[in-house]
Motif scaffolding. Structure first.
Motif, PDB file in Angstrom:
ATOM      1  N   TYR A   1       0.840  -1.201   0.000  1.00 39.55           N
ATOM      2  CA  TYR A   1       0.000   0.000   0.000  1.00 39.55           C
ATOM      3  C   TYR A   1       0.877   1.254   0.000  1.00 39.55           C
ATOM      4  N   GLN A   2       1.937   1.230   0.824  1.00 36.36           N
ATOM      5  CA  GLN A   2       2.850   2.384   0.893  1.00 36.36           C
ATOM      6  C   GLN A   2       3.533   2.613  -0.459  1.00 36.36           C
ATOM      7  N   ARG A   3       3.842   1.487  -1.103  1.00 35.12           N
ATOM      8  CA  ARG A   3       4.495   1.577  -2.416  1.00 35.12           C
ATOM      9  C   ARG A   3       3.555   2.226  -3.439  1.00 35.12           C
ATOM     10  N   VAL A   4       2.301   1.797  -3.406  1.00 37.25           N
ATOM     11  CA  VAL A   4       1.316   2.363  -4.342  1.00 37.25           C
ATOM     12  C   VAL A   4       1.131   3.857  -4.066  1.00 37.25           C
ATOM     13  N   GLN A   5       1.068   4.209  -2.776  1.00 35.88           N
ATOM     14  CA  GLN A   5       0.921   5.612  -2.378  1.00 35.88           C
ATOM     15  C   GLN A   5       2.071   6.439  -2.919  1.00 35.88           C
ATOM     16  N   MET A   6       3.241   5.896  -2.710  1.00 44.69           N
ATOM     17  CA  MET A   6       4.469   6.575  -3.153  1.00 44.69           C
ATOM     18  C   MET A   6       4.450   6.772  -4.677  1.00 44.69           C
ATOM     19  N   GLN A   7       4.017   5.723  -5.359  1.00 42.42           N
ATOM     20  CA  GLN A   7       3.983   5.803  -6.826  1.00 42.42           C
ATOM     21  C   GLN A   7       2.989   6.874  -7.281  1.00 42.42           C
ATOM     22  N   MET A   8       1.840   6.894  -6.607  1.00 45.60           N
ATOM     23  CA  MET A   8       0.814   7.885  -6.985  1.00 45.60           C
ATOM     24  C   MET A   8       1.290   9.307  -6.725  1.00 45.60           C
ATOM     25  N   ASN A   9       1.939   9.489  -5.574  1.00 46.53           N
ATOM     26  CA  ASN A   9       2.466  10.830  -5.268  1.00 46.53           C
ATOM     27  C   ASN A   9       3.532  11.234  -6.277  1.00 46.53           C
ATOM     28  N   ASN A  10       4.352  10.269  -6.605  1.00 47.73           N
ATOM     29  CA  ASN A  10       5.467  10.558  -7.501  1.00 47.73           C
ATOM     30  C   ASN A  10       5.003  10.876  -8.920  1.00 47.73           C
ATOM     31  N   ILE A  11       3.935  10.229  -9.300  1.00 47.55           N
ATOM     32  CA  ILE A  11       3.469  10.408 -10.677  1.00 47.55           C
ATOM     33  C   ILE A  11       3.024  11.868 -10.907  1.00 47.55           C
ATOM     34  N   GLN A  12       2.417  12.467  -9.887  1.00 51.91           N
ATOM     35  CA  GLN A  12       2.017  13.883  -9.967  1.00 51.91           C
ATOM     36  C   GLN A  12       3.252  14.750 -10.162  1.00 51.91           C
TER      37      GLN A  12
END
Lengths: 471, 254
Positions: free
Chosen positions: A276-287
């Protein structure tokens, strides 16, 4: 006089019905454990060889290394693991290795045969841990107060016998009487190993012998504890009850409670939480990534517009530049995420280790845990087995990855009739268990703790008896 | 038997209580300046109700407890100062002899004889002593599990005989014995006396005490309240005295 007391004790126990019952049960269980252990080992060896052969056969049709997407490596069977199973049946025996890494272990014995997960196998550790420790209590719960109840203590001490000699003889005699029903079937079981062609190295024989010594030390703990409790209680029924409570706490409650306690004190993040943390990180990073990409692309577009050059060459140059920007940003992002995930995994691993250390530290107040750790450590089936296996698979996955990349990077020869790939070229996976000195070094603290338990309880029994009211 | 009896001459004091006092931790005075002497070839019967101090006296001679003051001596050896040496001179038969139930009578005798320092006895010696105490031959090699109290008592006495000590302490030895076994026991004590043994016996049985003892002592609440030689007492006297001192029936005596 000491010899006389020892022989009396030995004779009294050997002539008793409880000895006959103990001897019968011990012989049956121990020989059965050896026999089934050997049979399990033999079938594991067959299965291991068959799996390896099957693995090679799957490559037979492959014409190109690109068609070899994954490799399975297997944990080789360990003859000592069939006698002291530890975690060997819980961890997966096979690990699938991809060119990019390895997947979790699979095909544990219990996953293949779930019925054994419910009832578990009968091994030597179980026999020592549960059955023989109860027998030790049964042999000695009335060592002192029972003699008093029967009136033989007064009669014995009407003679010029020092108390120290008596208690020493009593403990030694009881210990020998307990060791006897154990050692005879154990020796028979050990004889079965060469007879049924189980290949044990000298190092494994020595480890097996040290394990038996540990078992005797463990029984010594319950025996001296029983004599101690028998010396501080008036009635044998009370001492039996106390000992039963101590046994339940020591064998069943403390090890589990320690794990629960450490689990509450140190929280280990779950794998799903990490995901979940990885997905969160990816989503934040994509922005962030999109924002930076837009900025840089705009800059290039402005640069392009300012130059006024609209030739196809210039357009290609700018398109390449933009692609380069995307590529760089993507790589930077991948690195960032990879570092973040590594950190999460490392944190999880460290927490897990911390939790494990705490649980084992707390549960070591129980002789049962200490014995289990020493036994599984000596037989190579402790928690270290998983770590060691994982480490070896990780190292091997690197080697395999390099090998397969090398093979796959070779240019394809479309105009030549392809031969099948040669699986013998694949580097062998060697699972090298820990060396003898390392195993001994790891088991030594637990063996020492068992010895200390014996010394403390022996001294306790000794002192309690010196103050015992003989009337 | 290969070992000789080690008893003193007729005038030797073998057992001696000298102002023997025992006060337990809870404050109970179990024994209050008890004094008596028992010579060789003498039987001393201690009579008294439960809690009179009879067993405490025996426990002090065996050093199972230490005296608060005074001394218990065996052949001049102070028991609480040199207990191991004193116990070499003592044999003991308890009220309810249980012994080791998984051992045969002979195995029990063998163990306790060796514990008493007698290592040269043969199986014949054990058989002879068991026959002497009246245990039939077919029981010699049987485990004690199936023995009656009387049979166990006989084994206990055989153990005491085998120790061949100059003094024998008997704690309620006749309790629970049938009349025949009781009679045989008295005969046996008589034989032991004639061999020179000194015997201290605690008992409730005033008639057997009168029958066998050379001296009878009555104890009450830790005190020796009366002591008399056998010749000084008739059965009736003894019964009255016992009731008077034991139960405090002063009027009965009057």
């Amino acid at each position: 006089m000491l010899k006389l007391i020892i022989f009396k004790e030995l004779r009294e126990i050997i002539l008793s019905t409880k000895f006959a019952a103990t001897f019968g049960v011990c012989s049956l269980l121990i020989i059965m454990a050896f026999y089934t252990g050997i049979k399990n080992y033999q079938s594991s060896v067959q299965e291991y060889n068959a799996s390896k052969a099957a693995l090679f056969s799957q490559f037979e049709t492959a014409k190109d290394w690109r068609e070899v997407p994954r490799l399975t490596v297997f944990l080789p069977p360990n003859p000592l693991a069939s006698l002291v199973m530890g975690i060997s049946n819980d961890i997966g025996r096979a690990a699938v290795i991809y060119d990019s890494g390895y997947q979790a272990f699979r095909d544990s014995v219990y996953s293949v045969n779930p019925v054994f997960a419910v009832f578990r196998f009968l091994d030597l550790e179980f026999i020592f841990l549960i059955v023989l420790s109860l027998f030790a209590i049964l042999f000695a719960f009335d060592a002192i107060n029972g003699e008093k109840e029967r009136g033989t203590l007064r009669l014995s001490f009407a003679n010029s016998m020092p108390r120290a000699t008596y208690i020493f003889g009593k403990i030694t005699g009881s210990f020998l009487a307990l060791a006897l029903p154990l050692l005879i079937p154990v020796m028979t079981g050990l004889l079965l190993l060469p007879l049924m062609e189980v290949p044990l190295s000298v190092n494994e024989w020595i480890r097996l012998l040290i394990f038996i010594i540990c078992g005797l030390l463990y029984l010594g703990v319950f025996l001296t504890l029983s004599v101690f409790i028998s010396s501080i209680t008036k009635r044998s029924s009370s001492s039996f009850l106390f000992l039963l409570i101590i046994w339940v706490c020591s064998v069943l409650i403390i090890p589990r409670a320690a794990v629960l306690l450490s689990g509450n004190l140190i929280t280990v993040p779950s794998t799903s939480k990490i995901y979940y943390q990885r997905v969160q990180m990816q989503m934040n990073n994509i922005q962030e990534l999109l924002k930076r990409a837009n900025e840089q692309i705009n800059k290039i577009a402005q640069e392009m517009a300012a130059s006024g050059d609209t030739s196809p060459e210039a357009q290609k140059r700018y398109t390449d530049k933009m692609s380069e920007v995307y590529k760089n940003l993507q790589e930077e992002n991948d690195k960032k995420i990879s570092a973040y995930i590594s950190r999460l995994h490392e944190e999880r691993y460290n927490k897990q280790k911390q939790q494990e250390r705490l649980a084992l530290g707390i549960s070591r107040i129980s002789p049962a845990t200490v014995f289990t750790l020493a036994a599984t450590g000596l037989c190579g089936t402790s928690l270290e087995l998983r770590n060691n296996y994982e480490e070896k698979v990780l190292t091997y996955s690197g080697i395999y990855s390099d090998f397969i990349s090398g093979k796959q990077s070779q240019p394809a020869q479309d105009n030549i009739v392809k031969e099948t790939v040669n699986p013998r070229e694949i580097p062998d996976f060697y699972y090298q268990p820990k060396g003898f000195s390392d195993i001994l070094k790891d088991a030594l603290p637990d063996i020492t703790i068992l010895l200390v338990f014996n010394i403390i309880l022996f001294c306790g029994a000794f002192i309690a008896f010196l103050r015992y009211d003989l009337r | 038997m290969t070992e000789s009896i080690n008893a003193g001459t007729n005038n030797t004091i073998v057992l001696e209580a000298d102002k023997l006092t025992k006060r337990y931790e809870d404050g109970v005075l179990a024994l209050d300046e008890l004094s008596f002497t028992i010579k060789s070839s003498e039987i001393y019967a201690m009579l008294g109700a439960n809690g009179a101090g009879k067993t405490t006296t025996i426990n002090l001679f065996l050093n199972f407890i230490e005296p608060t003051s005074g001394e218990a001596r065996v052949m001049g050896i102070v028991t609480h100062k040199e207990p191991l040496l004193a116990k070499e001179k003592l044999a003991f038969v308890s009220e309810n002899v249980m012994l080791y139930q998984n051992f045969t009578a002979i195995q029990n005798l063998d163990y306790f004889a060796k514990l008493g320092g007698k290592k040269n006895y043969t199986r014949d010696d054990y058989r002879n002593v068991l026959l002497r105490v009246g245990l039939q031959e077919e029981a010699h090699n049987k485990r004690l599990k199936g023995f009656s109290k009387g049979m166990r008592q006989k084994c206990g006495i055989a153990i005491a005989i085998l120790k061949d000590a100059p003094a024998i302490l008997l704690d309620e030895p006749t309790s629970g014995l049938d009349p025949k076994a009781g009679y045989e026991f008295i005969q046996l004590l008589d034989n032991l006396r004639s061999e020179g043994k000194s015997i201290l016996m605690s008992t409730h049985d005033i008639f057997r005490a009168r029958e066998i003892a050379d001296t009878v002592g009555i104890m009450n609440q830790g005190k020796l309240v009366m002591q008399a030689g056998r010749d000084e007492l008739t059965d009736k006297d003894l019964e009255q005295l016992y009731m008077k001192y034991m139960a405090g029936h002063m009027e009965a005596a009057a």
